[in-house]
Design an enzyme around this catalytic site. Sequence first.
Site, PDB file in Angstrom:
ATOM      1  N   SER A 156     -16.064  -8.734  -7.414  1.00 38.30           N
ATOM      2  CA  SER A 156     -16.990  -8.175  -6.046  1.00 38.30           C
ATOM      3  C   SER A 156     -15.969  -7.990  -4.923  1.00 38.30           C
ATOM      4  CB  SER A 156     -17.946  -9.230  -5.868  1.00 38.30           C
ATOM      5  OG  SER A 156     -18.920  -8.881  -5.024  1.00 38.30           O
ATOM      6  N   ASP A 250     -25.777  -2.695 -11.525  1.00 37.64           N
ATOM      7  CA  ASP A 250     -25.267  -3.195 -10.334  1.00 37.64           C
ATOM      8  C   ASP A 250     -24.963  -1.786  -9.657  1.00 37.64           C
ATOM      9  OD1 ASP A 250     -23.586  -3.726  -8.317  1.00 37.64           O
ATOM     10  OD2 ASP A 250     -22.223  -4.786  -9.900  1.00 37.64           O
ATOM     11  N   HIS A 280     -24.591  -7.821 -11.139  1.00 39.15           N
ATOM     12  CA  HIS A 280     -23.575  -8.221 -10.290  1.00 39.15           C
ATOM     13  C   HIS A 280     -23.692  -9.920 -10.340  1.00 39.15           C
ATOM     14  CE1 HIS A 280     -20.793  -7.500  -7.146  1.00 39.15           C
ATOM     15  NE2 HIS A 280     -21.050  -8.291  -6.434  1.00 39.15           N
TER      16      HIS A 280
END
Length: 313
Positions: A156, A250, A280
Amino acid sequence: MTDYKTLIDAETWAFIEKTNSYYPPDTIDYTVPQQRAIYDQMCREFFAGYPQGVTAETTAIAAPGNSIPIRVYRNATPDKAAMVLYAHGGGFILGGLDSHDDVCAELCARTGYDVASVDYRLAPEHLHPAAFDDVMDAFEWAAGTYDCPVLLCGDSAGGNLSAAVAHATRGHTKKPAGQVLIYPGLGGDRSRGSYVTHAQAPMLTLRDTEFYLKIRTGGVDRTGDITLYPLSDADFAYLPPTVLITAQCDPLSSDGEAYRDRVVAAGGRAYWFEEPGLMHGYLRARHTVGRARSSFTRIVEAVSTLGNGEWIW
Protein backbone atom coordinates in the site's frame (compact mmCIF):
# COMPACT_ATOMS: atom_id res chain seq x y z
CA MET A 1 -22.31 -1.43 -9.81
CA THR A 2 -19.71 -4.11 -9.09
CA ASP A 3 -21.24 -7.24 -7.56
CA TYR A 4 -18.87 -8.08 -4.71
CA LYS A 5 -21.13 -10.87 -3.50
CA THR A 6 -20.14 -12.73 -6.64
CA LEU A 7 -16.44 -11.74 -6.76
CA ILE A 8 -15.63 -12.36 -3.09
CA ASP A 9 -15.97 -15.80 -1.50
CA ALA A 10 -17.42 -16.63 1.92
CA GLU A 11 -14.20 -16.94 3.89
CA THR A 12 -12.95 -13.63 2.49
CA TRP A 13 -16.23 -11.98 3.51
CA ALA A 14 -15.72 -13.37 7.01
CA PHE A 15 -12.33 -11.66 7.11
CA ILE A 16 -13.84 -8.38 5.85
CA GLU A 17 -16.54 -8.50 8.51
CA LYS A 18 -14.01 -9.24 11.24
CA THR A 19 -11.84 -6.34 10.06
CA ASN A 20 -14.83 -3.99 9.96
CA SER A 21 -15.70 -4.96 13.53
CA TYR A 22 -12.35 -3.52 14.66
CA TYR A 23 -11.83 -0.88 11.95
CA PRO A 24 -15.23 0.40 10.73
CA PRO A 25 -15.50 1.75 7.15
CA ASP A 26 -16.16 5.27 8.47
CA THR A 27 -12.91 5.40 10.46
CA ILE A 28 -11.45 8.08 8.17
CA ASP A 29 -14.10 10.46 9.53
CA TYR A 30 -12.49 10.24 12.98
CA THR A 31 -9.54 12.31 14.18
CA VAL A 32 -6.09 11.03 13.23
CA PRO A 33 -5.26 10.01 16.83
CA GLN A 34 -8.53 8.08 16.97
CA GLN A 35 -7.78 6.42 13.63
CA ARG A 36 -4.37 5.35 14.87
CA ALA A 37 -5.78 3.88 18.06
CA ILE A 38 -8.39 1.92 16.08
CA TYR A 39 -5.83 0.72 13.52
CA ASP A 40 -3.31 -0.32 16.17
CA GLN A 41 -5.96 -2.31 18.03
CA MET A 42 -7.00 -4.03 14.81
CA CYS A 43 -3.40 -4.98 14.07
CA ARG A 44 -3.04 -6.45 17.55
CA GLU A 45 -6.16 -8.54 17.02
CA PHE A 46 -4.70 -10.04 13.83
CA PHE A 47 -1.15 -10.49 15.16
CA ALA A 48 0.01 -14.03 14.35
CA GLY A 49 3.25 -14.15 16.31
CA TYR A 50 6.78 -14.98 15.12
CA PRO A 51 7.74 -18.17 13.34
CA GLN A 52 10.23 -20.36 15.20
CA GLY A 53 13.84 -19.27 14.72
CA VAL A 54 13.14 -15.61 13.92
CA THR A 55 14.48 -12.90 16.20
CA ALA A 56 14.07 -9.14 15.94
CA GLU A 57 16.13 -6.19 17.11
CA THR A 58 14.73 -2.66 17.28
CA THR A 59 17.27 0.09 16.75
CA ALA A 60 17.59 3.37 14.87
CA ILE A 61 19.37 4.87 11.90
CA ALA A 62 21.06 8.22 12.32
CA ALA A 63 19.95 10.47 9.47
CA PRO A 64 20.54 14.19 8.87
CA GLY A 65 18.45 15.96 11.52
CA ASN A 66 16.50 12.79 12.25
CA SER A 67 16.65 9.37 13.84
CA ILE A 68 14.72 6.64 12.02
CA PRO A 69 13.57 3.63 14.07
CA ILE A 70 13.98 0.28 12.33
CA ARG A 71 13.39 -3.33 13.31
CA VAL A 72 15.72 -5.95 11.87
CA TYR A 73 14.49 -9.56 11.64
CA ARG A 74 16.97 -12.42 11.40
CA ASN A 75 16.54 -16.13 10.74
CA ALA A 76 18.30 -18.82 12.76
CA THR A 77 19.49 -20.27 9.44
CA PRO A 78 20.01 -17.09 7.39
CA ASP A 79 20.30 -16.80 3.65
CA LYS A 80 22.85 -14.06 3.00
CA ALA A 81 22.06 -13.78 -0.71
CA ALA A 82 20.05 -10.60 -0.13
CA MET A 83 18.29 -8.46 2.47
CA VAL A 84 14.85 -6.86 2.35
CA LEU A 85 14.00 -3.26 3.21
CA TYR A 86 10.29 -3.23 4.10
CA ALA A 87 8.00 -0.18 4.14
CA HIS A 88 4.64 -0.72 5.85
CA GLY A 89 1.19 0.35 4.68
CA GLY A 90 -1.26 2.60 6.48
CA GLY A 91 -2.16 5.49 4.21
CA PHE A 92 0.94 7.47 5.29
CA ILE A 93 -0.82 8.31 8.59
CA LEU A 94 -1.09 4.90 10.29
CA GLY A 95 1.11 2.01 11.27
CA GLY A 96 4.70 1.51 12.35
CA LEU A 97 7.03 -1.21 13.51
CA ASP A 98 4.26 -3.12 15.29
CA SER A 99 1.54 -2.96 12.62
CA HIS A 100 3.39 -5.26 10.21
CA ASP A 101 5.59 -7.01 12.77
CA ASP A 102 4.40 -10.55 12.09
CA VAL A 103 4.33 -10.01 8.31
CA CYS A 104 8.01 -9.05 8.34
CA ALA A 105 8.88 -11.91 10.69
CA GLU A 106 7.19 -14.42 8.37
CA LEU A 107 8.86 -12.90 5.31
CA CYS A 108 12.20 -13.37 7.07
CA ALA A 109 11.39 -16.95 8.07
CA ARG A 110 10.24 -18.05 4.64
CA THR A 111 13.00 -16.38 2.60
CA GLY A 112 15.87 -16.65 5.06
CA TYR A 113 16.79 -13.04 4.30
CA ASP A 114 17.29 -10.36 6.92
CA VAL A 115 14.31 -7.98 6.81
CA ALA A 116 14.58 -4.38 8.01
CA SER A 117 11.25 -2.64 8.65
CA VAL A 118 11.33 1.18 8.50
CA ASP A 119 9.32 3.30 10.93
CA TYR A 120 9.09 6.33 8.63
CA ARG A 121 7.52 9.59 9.79
CA LEU A 122 3.77 9.93 9.37
CA ALA A 123 1.46 12.70 8.19
CA PRO A 124 -0.07 15.09 9.11
CA GLU A 125 2.68 15.86 11.62
CA HIS A 126 5.28 15.25 8.90
CA LEU A 127 4.09 16.10 5.40
CA HIS A 128 5.52 14.76 2.16
CA PRO A 129 8.41 14.22 1.48
CA ALA A 130 9.23 13.21 5.08
CA ALA A 131 8.23 9.55 4.64
CA PHE A 132 10.05 9.31 1.32
CA ASP A 133 13.17 10.88 2.82
CA ASP A 134 13.17 8.37 5.67
CA VAL A 135 12.89 5.34 3.39
CA MET A 136 15.60 6.82 1.16
CA ASP A 137 17.87 7.23 4.19
CA ALA A 138 17.04 3.68 5.26
CA PHE A 139 18.02 2.42 1.82
CA GLU A 140 21.33 4.31 2.02
CA TRP A 141 21.91 2.68 5.41
CA ALA A 142 21.09 -0.79 4.11
CA ALA A 143 23.24 -0.38 1.01
CA GLY A 144 26.16 0.75 3.15
CA THR A 145 25.70 -1.84 5.90
CA TYR A 146 25.01 -5.06 4.02
CA ASP A 147 27.43 -6.72 1.61
CA CYS A 148 24.55 -8.38 -0.24
CA PRO A 149 21.94 -6.97 -2.66
CA VAL A 150 19.10 -4.90 -1.16
CA LEU A 151 15.50 -5.62 -2.18
CA LEU A 152 12.68 -3.11 -1.75
CA CYS A 153 9.32 -4.39 -0.56
CA GLY A 154 6.21 -2.68 0.74
CA ASP A 155 2.44 -2.81 0.84
CA SER A 156 0.00 0.00 0.00
CA ALA A 157 1.64 3.27 1.12
CA GLY A 158 4.84 1.30 1.59
CA GLY A 159 4.64 0.09 -2.01
CA ASN A 160 4.45 3.72 -3.12
CA LEU A 161 7.51 4.60 -1.04
CA SER A 162 9.47 1.57 -2.29
CA ALA A 163 8.77 2.46 -5.91
CA ALA A 164 9.71 6.10 -5.33
CA VAL A 165 13.03 4.99 -3.84
CA ALA A 166 13.63 2.66 -6.79
CA HIS A 167 13.20 5.60 -9.18
CA ALA A 168 15.44 7.85 -7.10
CA THR A 169 18.32 5.36 -6.76
CA ARG A 170 18.87 4.25 -10.35
CA GLY A 171 22.23 6.01 -10.35
CA HIS A 172 23.24 4.64 -6.97
CA THR A 173 26.49 2.66 -6.87
CA LYS A 174 24.51 -0.09 -5.17
CA LYS A 175 21.01 0.37 -6.52
CA PRO A 176 18.15 -1.94 -5.46
CA ALA A 177 18.35 -5.47 -6.82
CA GLY A 178 14.58 -5.65 -7.20
CA GLN A 179 11.27 -4.49 -5.83
CA VAL A 180 8.11 -6.32 -4.77
CA LEU A 181 5.14 -3.98 -4.55
CA ILE A 182 1.98 -5.20 -2.80
CA TYR A 183 -1.26 -3.38 -3.74
CA PRO A 184 0.63 -0.06 -4.10
CA GLY A 185 -0.81 3.35 -4.89
CA LEU A 186 1.45 4.79 -7.58
CA GLY A 187 -0.45 7.85 -8.77
CA GLY A 188 -2.42 6.38 -11.66
CA ASP A 189 -5.29 7.83 -13.68
CA ARG A 190 -8.25 8.17 -11.31
CA SER A 191 -10.76 8.52 -14.14
CA ARG A 192 -10.46 4.98 -15.44
CA GLY A 193 -9.87 1.31 -14.68
CA SER A 194 -10.12 0.06 -11.12
CA TYR A 195 -10.46 3.61 -9.80
CA VAL A 196 -13.93 3.59 -11.40
CA THR A 197 -14.86 -0.10 -11.30
CA HIS A 198 -13.85 -0.52 -7.66
CA ALA A 199 -14.42 2.97 -6.29
CA GLN A 200 -16.65 1.48 -3.57
CA ALA A 201 -14.66 -1.67 -2.83
CA PRO A 202 -14.66 -3.22 0.64
CA MET A 203 -11.71 -2.23 2.86
CA LEU A 204 -10.59 0.72 0.68
CA THR A 205 -12.68 3.15 -1.37
CA LEU A 206 -11.71 5.90 -3.78
CA ARG A 207 -12.77 8.40 -1.12
CA ASP A 208 -10.30 6.80 1.29
CA THR A 209 -7.42 7.14 -1.19
CA GLU A 210 -8.25 10.81 -1.78
CA PHE A 211 -8.29 11.46 1.97
CA TYR A 212 -4.87 9.86 2.46
CA LEU A 213 -3.38 11.81 -0.45
CA LYS A 214 -4.73 15.12 0.81
CA ILE A 215 -3.49 14.60 4.35
CA ARG A 216 -0.06 13.44 3.13
CA THR A 217 0.46 16.59 1.06
CA GLY A 218 -1.36 19.04 3.31
CA GLY A 219 -3.69 19.69 0.38
CA VAL A 220 -0.90 21.08 -1.83
CA ASP A 221 -1.05 20.16 -5.51
CA ARG A 222 2.15 18.25 -6.24
CA THR A 223 1.31 17.04 -9.74
CA GLY A 224 4.37 15.62 -11.44
CA ASP A 225 6.29 14.93 -8.22
CA ILE A 226 7.90 11.54 -8.87
CA THR A 227 8.61 11.01 -5.18
CA LEU A 228 4.85 11.21 -4.60
CA TYR A 229 3.54 9.73 -7.86
CA PRO A 230 6.06 7.25 -9.33
CA LEU A 231 3.83 6.80 -12.40
CA SER A 232 4.42 10.45 -13.31
CA ASP A 233 8.07 9.74 -14.12
CA ALA A 234 8.87 10.40 -17.77
CA ASP A 235 11.64 7.79 -17.77
CA PHE A 236 11.12 4.18 -16.69
CA ALA A 237 14.47 2.89 -17.93
CA TYR A 238 16.98 1.14 -15.68
CA LEU A 239 14.52 0.33 -12.91
CA PRO A 240 15.20 -2.86 -10.94
CA PRO A 241 13.28 -6.04 -11.77
CA THR A 242 9.77 -5.49 -10.43
CA VAL A 243 6.96 -7.74 -9.27
CA LEU A 244 3.59 -6.11 -8.56
CA ILE A 245 0.84 -8.02 -6.79
CA THR A 246 -2.51 -6.27 -6.50
CA ALA A 247 -6.06 -7.13 -5.41
CA GLN A 248 -8.90 -7.31 -7.91
CA CYS A 249 -11.39 -5.55 -5.60
CA ASP A 250 -9.25 -2.48 -4.96
CA PRO A 251 -9.38 0.98 -6.58
CA LEU A 252 -5.55 0.93 -6.75
CA SER A 253 -5.22 -2.28 -8.77
CA SER A 254 -4.85 -0.57 -12.16
CA ASP A 255 -1.71 1.17 -10.90
CA GLY A 256 0.03 -2.21 -10.91
CA GLU A 257 -0.90 -2.84 -14.53
CA ALA A 258 0.09 0.68 -15.61
CA TYR A 259 3.43 0.47 -13.83
CA ARG A 260 4.18 -2.94 -15.36
CA ASP A 261 3.43 -1.61 -18.81
CA ARG A 262 5.70 1.43 -18.36
CA VAL A 263 8.65 -0.64 -17.14
CA VAL A 264 8.31 -3.20 -19.95
CA ALA A 265 7.93 -0.46 -22.58
CA ALA A 266 11.22 1.01 -21.35
CA GLY A 267 12.99 -2.32 -21.82
CA GLY A 268 12.88 -3.45 -18.19
CA ARG A 269 11.54 -6.50 -16.41
CA ALA A 270 8.19 -6.25 -14.65
CA TYR A 271 5.41 -8.68 -13.82
CA TRP A 272 1.93 -7.83 -12.57
CA PHE A 273 -0.49 -10.28 -11.00
CA GLU A 274 -3.99 -9.27 -9.90
CA GLU A 275 -5.30 -11.52 -7.13
CA PRO A 276 -8.89 -12.52 -7.99
CA GLY A 277 -11.52 -11.89 -5.35
CA LEU A 278 -9.20 -10.18 -2.89
CA MET A 279 -9.29 -6.62 -1.58
CA HIS A 280 -6.87 -4.07 -0.20
CA GLY A 281 -5.31 -5.10 3.12
CA TYR A 282 -5.58 -8.84 2.61
CA LEU A 283 -2.12 -9.52 4.07
CA ARG A 284 -3.80 -9.84 7.46
CA ALA A 285 -5.91 -12.68 6.02
CA ARG A 286 -2.95 -14.81 4.99
CA HIS A 287 -3.66 -17.41 7.72
CA THR A 288 -7.45 -17.60 7.38
CA VAL A 289 -8.30 -17.07 3.70
CA GLY A 290 -7.11 -19.48 1.04
CA ARG A 291 -6.70 -16.84 -1.64
CA ALA A 292 -4.68 -14.61 0.69
CA ARG A 293 -2.54 -17.55 1.79
CA SER A 294 -1.72 -18.32 -1.84
CA SER A 295 -0.95 -14.69 -2.54
CA PHE A 296 1.44 -14.43 0.39
CA THR A 297 3.25 -17.47 -0.95
CA ARG A 298 3.56 -15.65 -4.31
CA ILE A 299 4.98 -12.63 -2.50
CA VAL A 300 7.52 -14.77 -0.64
CA GLU A 301 8.53 -16.52 -3.86
CA ALA A 302 8.95 -13.19 -5.64
CA VAL A 303 11.19 -11.85 -2.87
CA SER A 304 13.22 -15.08 -2.77
CA THR A 305 13.63 -15.20 -6.53
CA LEU A 306 14.68 -11.57 -6.96
CA GLY A 307 17.04 -11.92 -4.01
CA ASN A 308 18.80 -14.76 -5.83
CA GLY A 309 19.18 -12.60 -8.91
CA GLU A 310 16.73 -14.69 -10.93
CA TRP A 311 13.79 -13.83 -13.17
CA ILE A 312 11.20 -16.55 -13.76
CA TRP A 313 8.21 -14.60 -15.11
